[in-house]
Design a protein around this motif. Structure first.
Motif, mmCIF file in Angstrom:
data_model
loop_
_atom_site.group_PDB
_atom_site.id
_atom_site.type_symbol
_atom_site.label_atom_id
_atom_site.label_comp_id
_atom_site.label_asym_id
_atom_site.label_seq_id
_atom_site.Cartn_x
_atom_site.Cartn_y
_atom_site.Cartn_z
ATOM 1 N N LEU A 1 32.407 46.871 50.470
ATOM 2 C CA LEU A 1 32.739 45.581 49.870
ATOM 3 C C LEU A 1 34.115 45.625 49.217
ATOM 4 N N ALA A 2 34.432 46.767 48.592
ATOM 5 C CA ALA A 2 35.755 46.924 47.990
ATOM 6 C C ALA A 2 36.847 46.904 49.045
ATOM 7 N N VAL A 3 36.572 47.490 50.223
ATOM 8 C CA VAL A 3 37.530 47.454 51.326
ATOM 9 C C VAL A 3 37.783 46.015 51.760
ATOM 10 N N ILE A 4 36.720 45.229 51.871
ATOM 11 C CA ILE A 4 36.851 43.836 52.305
ATOM 12 C C ILE A 4 37.657 43.030 51.292
ATOM 13 N N VAL A 5 37.307 43.160 50.008
ATOM 14 C CA VAL A 5 37.972 42.374 48.961
ATOM 15 C C VAL A 5 39.443 42.766 48.842
ATOM 16 N N PRO B 1 46.063 46.152 61.762
ATOM 17 C CA PRO B 1 45.196 47.239 61.258
ATOM 18 C C PRO B 1 44.391 46.817 60.036
ATOM 19 N N LEU B 2 44.996 45.975 59.194
ATOM 20 C CA LEU B 2 44.300 45.485 58.006
ATOM 21 C C LEU B 2 43.118 44.621 58.399
ATOM 22 N N TYR B 3 43.344 43.708 59.328
ATOM 23 C CA TYR B 3 42.257 42.834 59.799
ATOM 24 C C TYR B 3 41.136 43.643 60.456
ATOM 25 N N ALA B 4 41.534 44.609 61.273
ATOM 26 C CA ALA B 4 40.537 45.391 62.006
ATOM 27 C C ALA B 4 39.632 46.174 61.059
ATOM 28 N N VAL B 5 40.231 46.815 60.047
ATOM 29 C CA VAL B 5 39.441 47.602 59.102
ATOM 30 C C VAL B 5 38.518 46.713 58.282
ATOM 31 N N CYS B 6 39.024 45.564 57.849
ATOM 32 C CA CYS B 6 38.191 44.637 57.068
ATOM 33 C C CYS B 6 37.056 44.060 57.913
ATOM 34 N N LEU B 7 37.339 43.742 59.164
ATOM 35 C CA LEU B 7 36.292 43.221 60.042
ATOM 36 C C LEU B 7 35.204 44.259 60.285
ATOM 37 N N ALA B 8 35.623 45.504 60.499
ATOM 38 C CA ALA B 8 34.634 46.567 60.702
ATOM 39 C C ALA B 8 33.768 46.762 59.462
ATOM 40 N N ALA B 9 34.361 46.657 58.282
ATOM 41 C CA ALA B 9 33.588 46.778 57.047
ATOM 42 C C ALA B 9 32.588 45.627 56.910
ATOM 43 N N VAL C 1 31.180 43.923 59.430
ATOM 44 C CA VAL C 1 30.102 44.161 60.388
ATOM 45 C C VAL C 1 29.194 45.293 59.903
ATOM 46 N N LYS C 2 29.787 46.302 59.267
ATOM 47 C CA LYS C 2 28.988 47.410 58.745
ATOM 48 C C LYS C 2 28.024 46.936 57.663
ATOM 49 N N LEU C 3 28.485 46.098 56.761
ATOM 50 C CA LEU C 3 27.603 45.566 55.719
ATOM 51 C C LEU C 3 26.469 44.747 56.326
ATOM 52 N N ALA C 4 26.808 43.914 57.329
ATOM 53 C CA ALA C 4 25.774 43.099 57.979
ATOM 54 C C ALA C 4 24.763 43.980 58.702
ATOM 55 N N SER C 5 25.241 45.033 59.354
ATOM 56 C CA SER C 5 24.327 45.927 60.067
ATOM 57 C C SER C 5 23.446 46.703 59.093
ATOM 58 N N MET C 6 23.965 47.056 57.926
ATOM 59 C CA MET C 6 23.164 47.749 56.924
ATOM 60 C C MET C 6 22.012 46.875 56.448
ATOM 61 N N THR D 1 30.031 52.755 62.613
ATOM 62 C CA THR D 1 30.581 53.867 61.831
ATOM 63 C C THR D 1 31.678 54.585 62.605
ATOM 64 N N LEU D 2 31.438 54.784 63.897
ATOM 65 C CA LEU D 2 32.458 55.417 64.740
ATOM 66 C C LEU D 2 33.708 54.548 64.819
ATOM 67 N N LEU D 3 33.520 53.237 64.970
ATOM 68 C CA LEU D 3 34.674 52.334 65.024
ATOM 69 C C LEU D 3 35.441 52.336 63.707
ATOM 70 N N GLN D 4 34.708 52.422 62.587
ATOM 71 C CA GLN D 4 35.387 52.499 61.293
ATOM 72 C C GLN D 4 36.214 53.774 61.181
#
Length: 639
Positions: free
Chosen positions: A21-25, A46-54, A56-61, A104-107
């Motif tokens: 969540l901190a990565v997204i914010v 790269p900023l968009y990609a990392v935030c998007l992966a975070a 999706v990770k939260l939603a998958s969790m 996780t691998l994509l992150q």
């Protein structure tokens, strides 16, 4: 309700969720405050990609936690009943966890790409020479600190998630100390895992099976063996208990005086026929053990693939390949001409053994070699370790030697091995229900046969040795001059049967061979002993659980070189010990003192109301009631 659910979440997962969540914010803030001359797509991608992966990770969790809760509730509702709904809930949770692993691998890849992009815009002195993630080189103050914190958080999250596992909730928050619930959970885990492995090996018929089959039986047994979780013990704690048990065990320095002297004749004959049991491994397993680097080349050579023109001179065996490679591999290993191999079967089905029949005229002997564990189906046969009742036909060879047995009692054997032995008997002697028909072995050795008056030797290693023993027990009444040599067999019969067949069955155990000590009852008792010693040893600090577990998994070289005389279940019957005279007489010091630790749970662990005590009492009762003890068949020679 939400507070209750939140308490079930693992603490490490909570920390990672907050970090994502901190990565997204922070990523959104960096996007909003980016300089106008540094907001190109190449800079911000790269900023968009990392935030998007975070995101999706939260939603998958969240989704994984939901499916995990549904699976746990389904198991709690009916822990002892296998249902389609439970299997579907498990598969749903499994595929969502695998999706989370992909994220996780994509992150991780995204964090690697992000750091690579940042490094291209930083000069050797560590100062930015161009725009970095939307900020110009002149940016200072909180924006620069936020950017640095963002990069550090992204890297830490990507690395930490590789070691935290896929579970979001704590299984113990659902199952607590309910033994049946833990068994049902691990039964589903093993059942699906075994079926996927078999599917990868080309056995797709096991996938999608709903009704109970052999895989389900093996999974249930494996689930029982992980039921120590009901005592509050984790996997690493259990391994630590094994390490403590290993340290605290007292081993005899001399051999038992009651053991008899090993008969030279049996030792010599067992050595003569051992190569036939070893040659029965015609697959690549034997070559992997002997030539790890060039096993494929060795196996191709043994199979005769390079000499296909020799096919017509090789015996034809049931189930062999086109070039009759298994027959070629067997003959090449024993170094005998092709005409000695009279019959055989190469089988990759559960509870069906691969065997070879060899005629040795110079010894006036017929040898039946039964292959041990080599294929996935053999592992299923091994895993069907529950006891089953032996029929009078299974004990035909003990008709005149049953004085040591109580005829009113039901006798037991390893269910998978018993079924394989019955099938092998049908292969060699035909269907016992057909009257007036003469089996292959009777035609070969009986009156008027080519090998009339010849003796029979049945040999096998590991699983093959156990099957050979039960086959010999059944054939002994038809062929009095029959003897069985089982090398490192599995415990497969009860004590009465094991003692009764000692006149014509010999089990040979080499040193600390684990297969001869492997039974359902022995593993369950090992569970109890390990957990008990962990709870009662005041020197074990919980902070050292990982170290103790690692000690058990990687035994020291000194311990491996020590000759340790262990008690096997088979040693309750007449046994013989052979000592190599070249060995040193004295036994070296085997244990060293651990550092002084204090176990903060020592006082509570031995309480009569603790989960450990309840688990120990439950397991001991169930082992006695559900699992008749299995023993090594016949006379035991322990080398």
């Amino acid at each position: 309700m939400w507070i209750t659910r939140l308490k079930r979440v693992r603490r490490t997962i909570l920390v990672l969720a907050i970090a994502n969540l901190a990565v997204i914010v922070s990523g959104c803030v960096l996007t909003l405050v980016s300089n106008s001359n540094c907001d190109s797509p190449a800079q911000l991608f790269p900023l968009y990609a990392v935030c998007l992966a975070a995101c999706v990770k939260l939603a998958s969790m969240v989704k994984v936690a939901t499916t995990q809760e549904l699976m746990a509730i389904t198991i709690m509702d009916s822990p002892t009943q296998i249902s389609l709904d439970r299997k579907m809930k498990y598969k749903t949770w499994l595929w969502w966890t695998r999706f989370a692993m992909v994220i996780t691998l994509l992150q991780f890849l995204g964090a690697t790409y992000l750091m690579f992009r940042v490094s291209t815009f930083v000069s050797p002195d560590g100062m930015p020479r161009h725009c970095v993630l939307g900020l110009s080189p002149e940016t200072r103050g909180w924006k620069q600190r936020l950017q640095a914190s963002f990069l550090i958080t992204v890297c830490v999250v990507a690395l930490a998630q590789c070691f935290t596992g896929s579970d979001i909730l704590q299984w113990r928050s659902f199952y607590a100390t309910q033994d049946d619930a833990w068994k049902a959970h691990y039964q589903e885990v093993f059942d699906h895992g075994i079926r996927e492995v078999l599917c990868c090996l080309g056995r797709r018929e096991y996938m999608g099976v709903i009704e109970e089959d052999e895989v389900c039986s093996v999974a249930r047994l494996l689930g029982d063996l992980v039921s120590y979780r009901a005592s509050g013990t984790g996997h690493l704690e259990f391994l630590a208990g094994l390490a403590l048990l290993q340290n605290n065990s007292q081993f005899p320095e001399t051999y038992d005086e009651d053991c008899m002297e090993a008969p030279a004749f049996h030792l010599q004959e067992a050595a003569t026929f051992h190569k036939f049991a070893e040659a029965a491994y015609t697959g690549p397993l034997l070559d992997v053990g002997r030539n790890p680097a060039l096993f494929l080349c060795t196996w191709v050579c043994r199979q005769g693939i390079l000499t296909p023109w020799s096919r017509k001179w090789r015996p034809k065996l049931d189930g062999d390949n086109w070039w009759r490679g298994h027959a070629a591999a067997f003959l090449k290993f024993i170094d005998f001409p092709a005409h000695v191999l009279r019959r055989g079967r190469i089988c990759s089905e559960k509870c069906k053994a691969t065997y070879f029949v060899v005629v040795l005229h110079y010894l006036r002997c017929v040898v039946i070699a039964v292959r041990g564990t080599e294929t996935a189906e053999d592992l299923i046969t091994d895993g069907l370790g529950r006891a089953c009742s032996l029929t009078p036909e299974d004990l035909d060879g003990l008709a005149n030697r049953i004085r040591v047995m109580d005829s009113s009692r039901t006798h037991y054997g390893h269910s998978g091995i018993v079924e394989a032995a019955r099938d092998l008997f049908t292969q060699i002697e035909g269907d016992p229900g057909e009257s007036g028909s003469s089996g292959f072995l009777s035609s070969l050795i009986g009156d008027g046969g080519e090998c009339a008056g010849y003796s029979i030797r049945i040999v096998g290693h590991s699983l093959g040795g156990a099957i050979a023993s039960l086959l010999g027990i059944r054939l002994r009444c038809r062929f009095p001059d029959l003897y069985v040599y089982a090398y490192g067999p599995l415990p497969c019969v009860d004590q009465d049967v094991a003692e009764a067949c000692s006149e014509f069955v010999t089990s040979i155990v080499l040193d600390n061979e684990f297969s001869s000590r492997l039974s359902y009852g022995s593993i369950r008792r090992l569970q109890v002993a390990a957990i008990k010693v962990l709870s009662q040893d005041p020197k074990a600090d919980t902070a050292l659980i990982f170290r103790l577990a690692r000690r058990f998994l990687s035994a020291s070289k000194r311990h491996r070189q020590n000759d340790v005389q262990e008690q096997t279940t088979g040693e309750a019957i007449p046994s013989i010990v052979v000592v190599d005279d070249s060995q040193e007489e004295a036994v070296a010091e085997m244990r060293q003192h651990d550092e002084e630790f204090i176990n903060p749970f020592h006082e509570t662990a031995v309480s009569t109301d603790s989960p450990v005590s309840q688990f120990i009492g439950t397991v001991q009762t169930r082992v006695d009631d559900e699992a008749p003890e299995m023993f090594l068949p016949g006379l035991v020679i322990h080398i």
